[in-house]
Design a protein around this motif. Sequence first.
Motif, PDB file in Angstrom:
ATOM      1  N   GLU A  78      -0.903  17.957   9.701  1.00 56.26           N
ATOM      2  CA  GLU A  78      -2.012  17.573  10.568  1.00 56.26           C
ATOM      3  C   GLU A  78      -3.243  18.430  10.296  1.00 56.26           C
ATOM      4  OE1 GLU A  78      -2.844  16.652  15.311  1.00 56.26           O
ATOM      5  OE2 GLU A  78      -1.148  17.917  14.734  1.00 56.26           O
ATOM      6  N   ARG A 106       0.436   8.044  14.451  1.00 56.23           N
ATOM      7  CA  ARG A 106       0.597   8.355  13.033  1.00 56.23           C
ATOM      8  C   ARG A 106      -0.705   8.925  12.476  1.00 56.23           C
ATOM      9  NH1 ARG A 106       0.622   2.374  10.077  1.00 56.23           N
ATOM     10  NH2 ARG A 106      -1.638   2.066  10.083  1.00 56.23           N
ATOM     11  N   SER A 108      -3.382   8.648   9.413  1.00 56.49           N
ATOM     12  CA  SER A 108      -3.800   7.486   8.620  1.00 56.49           C
ATOM     13  C   SER A 108      -3.467   7.610   7.141  1.00 56.49           C
ATOM     14  CB  SER A 108      -5.310   7.264   8.773  1.00 56.49           C
ATOM     15  OG  SER A 108      -6.040   8.383   8.271  1.00 56.49           O
ATOM     16  N   TYR A 111       2.454  10.372   5.017  1.00 61.18           N
ATOM     17  CA  TYR A 111       3.798   9.847   5.224  1.00 61.18           C
ATOM     18  C   TYR A 111       4.778  11.003   5.167  1.00 61.18           C
ATOM     19  CZ  TYR A 111       1.735   5.278   4.202  1.00 61.18           C
ATOM     20  OH  TYR A 111       0.954   4.145   4.221  1.00 61.18           O
ATOM     21  N   ASP A 293       4.054   1.854   4.124  1.00 61.29           N
ATOM     22  CA  ASP A 293       4.432   1.243   5.401  1.00 61.29           C
ATOM     23  C   ASP A 293       5.450   0.132   5.199  1.00 61.29           C
ATOM     24  OD1 ASP A 293       2.717   2.850   6.849  1.00 61.29           O
ATOM     25  OD2 ASP A 293       1.045   1.441   6.732  1.00 61.29           O
ATOM     26  N   ASN A 307       8.989   3.920   8.652  1.00 58.52           N
ATOM     27  CA  ASN A 307       8.557   3.310   9.910  1.00 58.52           C
ATOM     28  C   ASN A 307       7.030   3.308   9.985  1.00 58.52           C
ATOM     29  OD1 ASN A 307       7.931   2.708  12.602  1.00 58.52           O
ATOM     30  ND2 ASN A 307       9.754   3.721  13.384  1.00 58.52           N
ATOM     31  N   GLU A 309       5.080   2.727  12.421  1.00 54.84           N
ATOM     32  CA  GLU A 309       4.529   3.202  13.689  1.00 54.84           C
ATOM     33  C   GLU A 309       4.181   4.683  13.643  1.00 54.84           C
ATOM     34  OE1 GLU A 309       6.979   2.269  16.994  1.00 54.84           O
ATOM     35  OE2 GLU A 309       6.929   0.107  16.653  1.00 54.84           O
ATOM     36  N   ASN A 310       5.047   5.479  13.001  1.00 54.49           N
ATOM     37  CA  ASN A 310       4.787   6.931  12.937  1.00 54.49           C
ATOM     38  C   ASN A 310       4.741   7.464  11.510  1.00 54.49           C
ATOM     39  OD1 ASN A 310       7.494   6.900  12.190  1.00 54.49           O
ATOM     40  ND2 ASN A 310       8.212   7.747  14.128  1.00 54.49           N
ATOM     41  N   ARG A 311       5.077   6.605  10.552  1.00 56.39           N
ATOM     42  CA  ARG A 311       5.105   6.948   9.124  1.00 56.39           C
ATOM     43  C   ARG A 311       6.089   8.076   8.808  1.00 56.39           C
ATOM     44  NH1 ARG A 311      -1.160   5.718   7.153  1.00 56.39           N
ATOM     45  NH2 ARG A 311      -0.764   3.503   6.828  1.00 56.39           N
ATOM     46  N   PHE A 312       7.160   8.143   9.574  1.00 55.03           N
ATOM     47  CA  PHE A 312       8.312   8.978   9.242  1.00 55.03           C
ATOM     48  C   PHE A 312       9.432   8.070   8.742  1.00 55.03           C
ATOM     49  CE2 PHE A 312       6.078  12.082  11.679  1.00 55.03           C
ATOM     50  CZ  PHE A 312       6.595  13.325  11.341  1.00 55.03           C
TER      51      PHE A 312
END
Length: 373
Positions: A78, A106, A108, A111, A293, A307, A309-312
Amino acid sequence: MIIALLLPKSVIYPSISFDIMDGIRQSFKTLGLQDEHKIISAGIGVGSKHEEIYERCEQFLLDGVDIVIGYINPLAAEFVHPLFEASGKTLLVLDSGYHFPNFKGRLSNAYFISLQGCMSARVIVNKAFQDGYKKFAFTCSFYDAGYRPSYVFPAAVENNGGEIVFNHVTSLKRSDFTMAPLFNFIQEEKKTAVLATFCGDMAEDFFNGSHNIIKNNNVYIAGYTADETWLSKIRFPENDVCVAVPWSRNLTIEKNQIFVQVMNNLKEGKANLFSLLGWEAALFINKENVIFDDMYIDSPRGRIWMNPENRFSEAPTYISKVTEDQSTGNCVLSDLVEASETERERELLKDDINYLQSIEANTWFNAYACLES
């Protein structure tokens, strides 16, 4: 494509940077893409200095790299993310799953390929309840107490209607290590199971110091506590230990058999958690695409989904046992079975993350298992 690697160091995993690099290179080679990508790298210490990671990323992006891959925690990701937003490039994080992100939703341009450390903690607690336990003693190292499984274990117990009746954290100094407080409590508590989280040499201390506990009580562990790099060095403690893990060398998946053979042909033991993350990073990357994604890959640990939604990433978790390697007398993982019906645990893990985002909670900043001393 130009790929840049942020490589950490660790005294308990001294080959970590080499393993990540070799995993990526051998995965590309297996895919027939070894000539399609240029790979450059820079060291980031134990990954605790966010400003240093920022400088490395900034220089990589100014030099024209297409994607940066790093074994860092979500807090560092982050911190450096504005660089990737500004440049339009992608950050691919190799994540232990022992940290929680501070960001909502997430990022942008980032990942996360995750080993799902906290998911493993939830899965093993669920297994303990299936085995009939409702009361638990929780034990961890001073180091592990600073990561999120130390919260997830008791939260999962509470979600299942159980309780933690004893807490034990070992000393910061290894010379002061003792399991005596836990032993003194648990020897009279036959209906109480043990939940434990220790890493690397601290896992070795736990197993070596807990033979009487493991011999007479059911013990449940998860993730790095059952890392095969260390288990293979540890004498078997006379009784099996139940575990949830993201991956094992002994998984009978064709992709895993290929991975283990390729990596161990370089050097015995090269097939490990860190080369696995590097291998998977290469599987996500192809010649033209850095948008992952909803993407699936068939990994050595099974099918992995990114995923959106959260890119995990989300992947299977396996229930296993630490048993005796008959050829060495040391520990080995056996009887691996994919955990079923894990969606409830994923949803509850989201609640854990949301809760810790709403309060002031301390954490270590270094990437998990990256230590200087």
